[in-house]
Design an enzyme around this catalytic site. Sequence first.
Site, mmCIF file in Angstrom:
data_model
loop_
_atom_site.group_PDB
_atom_site.id
_atom_site.type_symbol
_atom_site.label_atom_id
_atom_site.label_comp_id
_atom_site.label_asym_id
_atom_site.label_seq_id
_atom_site.Cartn_x
_atom_site.Cartn_y
_atom_site.Cartn_z
ATOM 1 N N LYS A 100 -12.399 4.181 -3.316
ATOM 2 C CA LYS A 100 -10.966 4.039 -3.626
ATOM 3 C C LYS A 100 -10.490 2.600 -3.399
ATOM 4 O O LYS A 100 -9.738 2.041 -4.195
ATOM 5 C CB LYS A 100 -10.164 5.011 -2.758
ATOM 6 C CG LYS A 100 -8.661 4.889 -2.892
ATOM 7 C CD LYS A 100 -8.170 5.272 -4.265
ATOM 8 C CE LYS A 100 -6.663 5.008 -4.398
ATOM 9 N NZ LYS A 100 -6.174 5.262 -5.761
ATOM 10 N N LYS B 162 -2.707 -3.017 1.202
ATOM 11 C CA LYS B 162 -3.553 -2.337 2.210
ATOM 12 C C LYS B 162 -4.914 -2.000 1.615
ATOM 13 O O LYS B 162 -5.959 -2.248 2.216
ATOM 14 C CB LYS B 162 -2.811 -1.081 2.682
ATOM 15 C CG LYS B 162 -3.556 -0.123 3.560
ATOM 16 C CD LYS B 162 -4.051 1.123 2.847
ATOM 17 C CE LYS B 162 -3.016 1.891 2.092
ATOM 18 N NZ LYS B 162 -3.480 3.100 1.419
HETATM 19 P P1 NDP Z 1 4.776 7.298 0.329
HETATM 20 O O1 NDP Z 1 5.178 6.090 1.048
HETATM 21 O O2 NDP Z 1 5.550 7.743 -0.859
HETATM 22 O O3 NDP Z 1 4.769 8.552 1.355
HETATM 23 C C1 NDP Z 1 4.221 8.408 2.631
HETATM 24 C C2 NDP Z 1 4.246 9.764 3.346
HETATM 25 O O4 NDP Z 1 3.718 9.585 4.656
HETATM 26 C C3 NDP Z 1 5.644 10.340 3.535
HETATM 27 O O5 NDP Z 1 5.568 11.749 3.510
HETATM 28 C C4 NDP Z 1 6.014 9.855 4.929
HETATM 29 O O6 NDP Z 1 6.966 10.688 5.572
HETATM 30 C C5 NDP Z 1 4.702 9.985 5.629
HETATM 31 N N1 NDP Z 1 4.613 9.104 6.788
HETATM 32 C C6 NDP Z 1 4.769 7.768 6.809
HETATM 33 N N2 NDP Z 1 4.575 7.292 8.062
HETATM 34 C C7 NDP Z 1 4.297 8.389 8.834
HETATM 35 C C8 NDP Z 1 4.010 8.556 10.204
HETATM 36 N N3 NDP Z 1 3.957 7.516 11.048
HETATM 37 N N4 NDP Z 1 3.780 9.811 10.654
HETATM 38 C C9 NDP Z 1 3.821 10.864 9.820
HETATM 39 N N5 NDP Z 1 4.098 10.771 8.499
HETATM 40 C C10 NDP Z 1 4.327 9.532 8.024
HETATM 41 O O7 NDP Z 1 3.242 7.129 -0.016
HETATM 42 P P2 NDP Z 1 2.425 7.641 -1.297
HETATM 43 O O8 NDP Z 1 2.622 9.108 -1.441
HETATM 44 O O9 NDP Z 1 2.673 6.729 -2.438
HETATM 45 O O10 NDP Z 1 0.931 7.332 -0.802
HETATM 46 C C11 NDP Z 1 0.269 8.177 0.121
HETATM 47 C C12 NDP Z 1 -1.206 7.767 0.123
HETATM 48 O O11 NDP Z 1 -1.747 7.958 -1.189
HETATM 49 C C13 NDP Z 1 -1.415 6.271 0.471
HETATM 50 O O12 NDP Z 1 -2.589 6.135 1.212
HETATM 51 C C14 NDP Z 1 -1.540 5.622 -0.902
HETATM 52 O O13 NDP Z 1 -2.269 4.411 -0.837
HETATM 53 C C15 NDP Z 1 -2.245 6.725 -1.688
HETATM 54 N N6 NDP Z 1 -2.040 6.703 -3.136
HETATM 55 C C16 NDP Z 1 -0.807 6.487 -3.709
HETATM 56 C C17 NDP Z 1 -0.653 6.503 -5.095
HETATM 57 C C18 NDP Z 1 0.678 6.315 -5.764
HETATM 58 O O14 NDP Z 1 0.702 6.148 -7.003
HETATM 59 N N7 NDP Z 1 1.797 6.317 -5.055
HETATM 60 C C19 NDP Z 1 -1.801 6.767 -5.984
HETATM 61 C C20 NDP Z 1 -3.031 7.053 -5.278
HETATM 62 C C21 NDP Z 1 -3.141 6.993 -3.920
HETATM 63 P P3 NDP Z 1 8.549 10.404 5.514
HETATM 64 O O15 NDP Z 1 9.060 11.208 4.345
HETATM 65 O O16 NDP Z 1 9.061 10.867 6.823
HETATM 66 O O17 NDP Z 1 8.729 8.905 5.304
#
Ligand code: NDP
Length: 298
Positions: free
Chosen positions: A168, A237
Site C-alpha cells: 500500500k 504519511k
Molecule cells: P479520516 O480522517 O476520514 O477518518 C479517520 C478515522 O479515524 C475517523 O473515524 C476518526 O474518528 C478516527 N480517529 C482519528 N484519530 C483517532 C484516535 N486517536 N483514536 C481513535 N480514532 C481516531 O481517514 P480516512 O477514512 O480517509 O482514512 C483511514 C485510513 O484509510 C488511513 O490510513 C488512510 O491512509 C487510508 N485510506 C484512505 C483513503 C481515502 O481515499 N480517504 C483511500 C485508501 C486508504 P473521529 O470521527 O472521531 O475523528
Amino acid sequence: MRVAFLGLGAMGRPMAANLARHHETWVYNRTAAVARAHAAAHGTSVAADLAEVARGGPQVVATCLPTTVEVAAVAEQLLDSLRPGTVWLDHTSGDPQATRELADRCAARDVALLDAPVSGGTDGAAAGTLTVMVGGDGAALGRVSAVLDAVAGRVVHVGPSGAGMAVKAVNNTLLATSLRAAAEGLVALRASGVATSTALEVINASSGRSFATERLLPERVVPRTFPRTFSLGLLAKDVGLAAGVVRAAGLQAPVLDLVDELTRAAADSRGGAVDHTELVRMVEDAAGLELGGDEERT
Ligand code: NDP
C-alpha cells in the site's frame, strides 16, 4: 458473521455500510455522534466504547484509522478482551514493522491480525469494489473472505504480516509521484499554449497515462472542484512509510526520496487536512497559472 468496525472516517463509513448489508455489524467511532448517525442511516449497532465492542464478542474486528499508532492504542484497550480465534482486519494504511510487532502480540492471544489496507478511494468504498492487499496468515484470511467480499472487488494475499502495508505504501507513493509529475508536465504545456483538456486527451490515449491523468486531473482539477476525499496528510504519511520500506530493504530510491520530501513539504505548508490534489495547486501556484477552469472555457 458478527463484525465490529472501528473508525468511521471517509473510508470506514461506506465500508461499514456495505458490511451491514451482509453481516451483523457493530460500529465504534471516537466521535460517538458519527457512529449514532451511521446506525440510523445503515442499520448498524453502536458500541459506545471499546469495552462494549469486546462484550459483543465479534468474530471479526475491522479497523480503519489514520495510522498504526491509533491502531496500537486501540489494541492496548481491546486485545486482552477479544475471544481467542478472533480475526482482526486492519484496513488502515499503516507501518509494516509496527504491524508485524502488533501481529505478534495478537498471536500471543490467539487473535490473527491481518494487515488489509485498501485502494479505490471513497468511490470504491461506497461501491464495495475496493482492492484489498492482505498480509498475514492465509488460513485466517480464508476465515474472513465473506467479510472482505462485502467491501472488495479484489482481494490479494500479498505475503506475510506487514506485506500488505508495504504494498500500500509503495502504491500510494506511485500515486504521489504521478500526480506531482503530471502537474509539472501539464503546467509546462499550459505555459506553452496547450489547453489542459487537450493535453490530457492525448496523454490518456498514450503511454504517459496514470490514475492521476485519467481520473484526478480531469475530474477534480480541470473543473476546479478539489473535493476532500483523501487528505494530503495521509498521503504524506504513506509516502514516508514507503521510504521506510526502501530503507528496511537496504536499498536506495532517489526518486521516491524526492517525492517523500516534496509531499511532506506540501503537507507542512498547506496543512494535512486539504485534499491530496492540493499537490497540483502548489505546482500551479509556483508557475502562476491554473490548469483547466477558465482556460477550458476560452
Ligand atoms: P479520516 O480522517 O476520514 O477518518 C479517520 C478515522 O479515524 C475517523 O473515524 C476518526 O474518528 C478516527 N480517529 C482519528 N484519530 C483517532 C484516535 N486517536 N483514536 C481513535 N480514532 C481516531 O481517514 P480516512 O477514512 O480517509 O482514512 C483511514 C485510513 O484509510 C488511513 O490510513 C488512510 O491512509 C487510508 N485510506 C484512505 C483513503 C481515502 O481515499 N480517504 C483511500 C485508501 C486508504 P473521529 O470521527 O472521531 O475523528
